[in-house]
Design an enzyme around this catalytic site. Sequence first.
Site, PDB file in Angstrom:
ATOM      1  CE  LYS A 199      12.198   7.904  35.680  1.00 43.95           C
ATOM      2  NZ  LYS A 199      12.778   6.852  34.784  1.00 43.95           N
ATOM      3  CB  THR A 241       7.462   9.367  36.090  1.00 49.15           C
ATOM      4  OG1 THR A 241       6.320   9.456  36.940  1.00 49.15           O
ATOM      5  CG2 THR A 241       8.638   9.981  36.848  1.00 49.15           C
ATOM      6  CG  ASP A 242       2.417  11.393  36.392  1.00 46.94           C
ATOM      7  OD1 ASP A 242       3.187  10.683  37.071  1.00 46.94           O
ATOM      8  OD2 ASP A 242       1.177  11.239  36.391  1.00 46.94           O
ATOM      9  CD  GLU A 243       5.291   9.279  41.185  1.00 49.60           C
ATOM     10  OE1 GLU A 243       6.154   9.448  42.055  1.00 49.60           O
ATOM     11  OE2 GLU A 243       4.548   8.285  41.163  1.00 49.60           O
ATOM     12  CE1 TYR A 298      10.690   6.172  39.933  1.00 47.49           C
ATOM     13  CE2 TYR A 298       8.725   7.508  40.333  1.00 47.49           C
ATOM     14  CZ  TYR A 298       9.499   6.733  39.480  1.00 47.49           C
ATOM     15  OH  TYR A 298       9.083   6.523  38.185  1.00 47.49           O
TER      16      TYR A 298
HETATM   17  P1  NAD Z   1       9.979  -1.924  36.989  1.00 46.18           P
HETATM   18  O1  NAD Z   1      10.468  -1.673  38.374  1.00 46.18           O
HETATM   19  O2  NAD Z   1       8.898  -2.904  36.768  1.00 46.18           O
HETATM   20  O3  NAD Z   1      11.195  -2.374  36.064  1.00 46.18           O
HETATM   21  C1  NAD Z   1      12.458  -1.785  36.143  1.00 46.18           C
HETATM   22  C2  NAD Z   1      13.451  -2.669  35.395  1.00 46.18           C
HETATM   23  O4  NAD Z   1      14.738  -2.014  35.441  1.00 46.18           O
HETATM   24  C3  NAD Z   1      13.632  -4.072  36.014  1.00 46.18           C
HETATM   25  O5  NAD Z   1      13.615  -5.045  35.001  1.00 46.18           O
HETATM   26  C4  NAD Z   1      14.986  -3.991  36.686  1.00 46.18           C
HETATM   27  O6  NAD Z   1      15.649  -5.233  36.750  1.00 46.18           O
HETATM   28  C5  NAD Z   1      15.716  -3.001  35.790  1.00 46.18           C
HETATM   29  N1  NAD Z   1      16.827  -2.321  36.480  1.00 46.18           N
HETATM   30  C6  NAD Z   1      16.775  -1.718  37.706  1.00 46.18           C
HETATM   31  N2  NAD Z   1      17.998  -1.242  38.019  1.00 46.18           N
HETATM   32  C7  NAD Z   1      18.824  -1.546  36.982  1.00 46.18           C
HETATM   33  C8  NAD Z   1      20.203  -1.298  36.711  1.00 46.18           C
HETATM   34  N3  NAD Z   1      20.998  -0.672  37.593  1.00 46.18           N
HETATM   35  N4  NAD Z   1      20.700  -1.720  35.521  1.00 46.18           N
HETATM   36  C9  NAD Z   1      19.912  -2.363  34.620  1.00 46.18           C
HETATM   37  N5  NAD Z   1      18.613  -2.643  34.834  1.00 46.18           N
HETATM   38  C10 NAD Z   1      18.082  -2.232  36.003  1.00 46.18           C
HETATM   39  O7  NAD Z   1       9.586  -0.492  36.425  1.00 46.18           O
HETATM   40  P2  NAD Z   1       8.404  -0.056  35.439  1.00 46.18           P
HETATM   41  O8  NAD Z   1       7.193   0.220  36.222  1.00 46.18           O
HETATM   42  O9  NAD Z   1       8.362  -0.997  34.293  1.00 46.18           O
HETATM   43  O10 NAD Z   1       8.971   1.356  34.948  1.00 46.18           O
HETATM   44  C11 NAD Z   1       9.855   1.430  33.832  1.00 46.18           C
HETATM   45  C12 NAD Z   1      10.226   2.882  33.597  1.00 46.18           C
HETATM   46  O11 NAD Z   1       9.055   3.650  33.357  1.00 46.18           O
HETATM   47  C13 NAD Z   1      10.934   3.546  34.785  1.00 46.18           C
HETATM   48  O12 NAD Z   1      11.946   4.385  34.284  1.00 46.18           O
HETATM   49  C14 NAD Z   1       9.837   4.357  35.456  1.00 46.18           C
HETATM   50  O13 NAD Z   1      10.369   5.489  36.105  1.00 46.18           O
HETATM   51  C15 NAD Z   1       9.000   4.747  34.247  1.00 46.18           C
HETATM   52  N6  NAD Z   1       7.577   5.000  34.513  1.00 46.18           N
HETATM   53  C16 NAD Z   1       6.824   4.071  35.183  1.00 46.18           C
HETATM   54  C17 NAD Z   1       5.461   4.287  35.367  1.00 46.18           C
HETATM   55  C18 NAD Z   1       4.585   3.283  36.083  1.00 46.18           C
HETATM   56  O14 NAD Z   1       3.423   3.583  36.335  1.00 46.18           O
HETATM   57  N7  NAD Z   1       5.056   2.096  36.397  1.00 46.18           N
HETATM   58  C19 NAD Z   1       4.881   5.475  34.879  1.00 46.18           C
HETATM   59  C20 NAD Z   1       5.682   6.416  34.220  1.00 46.18           C
HETATM   60  C21 NAD Z   1       7.032   6.149  34.033  1.00 46.18           C
HETATM   61  O1  DAU Z   2       2.704   8.465  38.125  1.00 46.95           O
HETATM   62  C1  DAU Z   2       3.661   7.595  37.572  1.00 46.95           C
HETATM   63  C2  DAU Z   2       4.278   6.773  38.680  1.00 46.95           C
HETATM   64  O2  DAU Z   2       3.273   5.866  39.103  1.00 46.95           O
HETATM   65  C3  DAU Z   2       5.535   6.031  38.250  1.00 46.95           C
HETATM   66  O3  DAU Z   2       6.541   6.961  37.939  1.00 46.95           O
HETATM   67  C4  DAU Z   2       6.026   5.102  39.371  1.00 46.95           C
HETATM   68  O4  DAU Z   2       7.127   4.322  38.898  1.00 46.95           O
HETATM   69  C5  DAU Z   2       4.889   4.180  39.761  1.00 46.95           C
HETATM   70  O5  DAU Z   2       5.295   3.373  40.862  1.00 46.95           O
HETATM   71  C6  DAU Z   2       3.646   4.975  40.135  1.00 46.95           C
HETATM   72  O6  DAU Z   2       3.850   5.725  41.377  1.00 46.95           O
HETATM   73  P1  DAU Z   2       2.699   5.842  42.487  1.00 46.95           P
HETATM   74  O7  DAU Z   2       3.342   6.112  43.788  1.00 46.95           O
HETATM   75  O8  DAU Z   2       1.624   6.764  42.049  1.00 46.95           O
HETATM   76  O9  DAU Z   2       2.110   4.346  42.393  1.00 46.95           O
HETATM   77  P2  DAU Z   2       1.704   3.278  43.533  1.00 46.95           P
HETATM   78  O10 DAU Z   2       1.086   2.130  42.808  1.00 46.95           O
HETATM   79  O11 DAU Z   2       2.813   2.997  44.473  1.00 46.95           O
HETATM   80  O12 DAU Z   2       0.566   4.053  44.335  1.00 46.95           O
HETATM   81  C7  DAU Z   2      -0.603   4.525  43.673  1.00 46.95           C
HETATM   82  C8  DAU Z   2      -1.459   5.224  44.726  1.00 46.95           C
HETATM   83  O13 DAU Z   2      -1.945   4.250  45.650  1.00 46.95           O
HETATM   84  C9  DAU Z   2      -0.696   6.241  45.558  1.00 46.95           C
HETATM   85  O14 DAU Z   2      -1.557   7.336  45.847  1.00 46.95           O
HETATM   86  C10 DAU Z   2      -0.359   5.486  46.835  1.00 46.95           C
HETATM   87  C11 DAU Z   2      -1.531   4.533  46.984  1.00 46.95           C
HETATM   88  N1  DAU Z   2      -1.210   3.241  47.662  1.00 46.95           N
HETATM   89  C12 DAU Z   2      -0.191   2.502  47.168  1.00 46.95           C
HETATM   90  C13 DAU Z   2       0.159   1.298  47.732  1.00 46.95           C
HETATM   91  C14 DAU Z   2       1.310   0.481  47.209  1.00 46.95           C
HETATM   92  C15 DAU Z   2      -1.979   2.787  48.716  1.00 46.95           C
HETATM   93  O15 DAU Z   2      -2.930   3.465  49.139  1.00 46.95           O
HETATM   94  N2  DAU Z   2      -1.647   1.592  49.291  1.00 46.95           N
HETATM   95  C16 DAU Z   2      -0.604   0.835  48.856  1.00 46.95           C
HETATM   96  O16 DAU Z   2      -0.333  -0.238  49.463  1.00 46.95           O
END
Ligand code: NAD
Ligand code: DAU
Length: 336
Positions: free
Chosen positions: A154, A125-127, A150
Amino acid sequence: MSKILVTGGAGFIGSNFVRMLLLGSDHEIVNLDALTYAGNLENLADVQDNSRYTFVRGDIADAAGMQQVFAQHRPELVVHFAAESHVDRSVLDATAFVRTNVIGTQVLLDQSRAHGVQRFVHVSTDEVYGSLGAWGYFTEDTPIQPNSPYSSSKAGSDLMVRAAVHTHGMDCVITRCSNNYGPYQFPEKLIPLMIANALEDKQLPVYGDGKNVRDWIHVADHCEGIKVAMERGAAGEVYNFGGDAERENLFVVKEILRLVGKGEDLIRYVTDRPGHDRRYAMDSSKARATLGWTPRHTFESGLRATVDWYLQNKAWWERVRSGAYQAYYEQQYGGR
Ligand code: NAD
Ligand code: DAU
């Protein structure tokens, strides 16, 4: 055609990736997932009978269990999505984040090395880069400075992957992507939470002043990036993927209200997230130049399609929002 072990394939991005490979390639997929609150096999109901698809329930931090999975399925490639992924949950309790994201990744690296996996793709992730001020972009050379439990977990996993490359000569590729949105995203994340709340006439909780900026990318563009990094990325390299769509949270929330035809009176400003990163913005020029990747969705068309998906799949998110979700929602938003 390769046999690919996809971890976390029942989650948001993983299920989109599994579907893309089943429908658009001849790869064989083993989906390994623990089915935590975020994992949902319903996300793959339309492809679960595909003859090239197998589901295995397992916990990536369970070394003995993973040894059996690798010995039985003998994957050639591993694409590792499984993680605890929600920042707010990591603020409430970081334990599962360290266990799954750090220890789980190391278990998978150990098993991949022991079983001769040809390439390990680590989805990050970019985070991990921390937070930007008003200008500038994250590049692959930006120092790792994570701020939340988090993102720190990562970053820990990214560093264990780096160590596997440099110490053990493993072929690993790390992808780092910005904020995804699209179908099957769990409604704890900003966009699906705001869509679902607006559709139910519930308040839309905006953290702080609502001016934090995220760089939004459609999940299909992220999945395509992971696919080309898997196929064409250079061993040991990191690739950034972003959507070139920086938007303030408040803009996103107002746009959702406009798309669903609800008023801005539903917006409620709540106490800010502790340690809230101000701005993320990705420089994806390396992926564009070396992998030939480019995002295809604009934020406007992607958000409209996503709102339509949530409108058409109300039963999916209503089910997801029942049960344990209610207790989390009360803990996260009840006192703010
Ligand atoms: P998500 O939370 O929707 O899905 C995570 C999945 O991992 C679920 O199916 C869960 O059951 C499984 N999991 C959790 N713990 C586990 C364990 N111990 N063993 C096996 N499976 C397990 O997450 P997502 O948003 O689909 O993100 C997927 C990946 O992409 C993550 O690694 C996250 O860090 C990365 N990522 C997410 C975003 C985003 O915006 N959502 C952006 C950049 C990177
Ligand atoms: O940047 C990549 C990341 O993006 C991934 O690595 C993470 O898995 C994914 O959860 C996401 O993280 P963020 O914290 O950026 O996403 P989130 O949707 O939780 O929040 C997006 C923005 O919105 C953040 O600035 C917080 C704000 N927010 C979020 C929630 C849930 C609110 O203002 N209100 C809310 O209730």
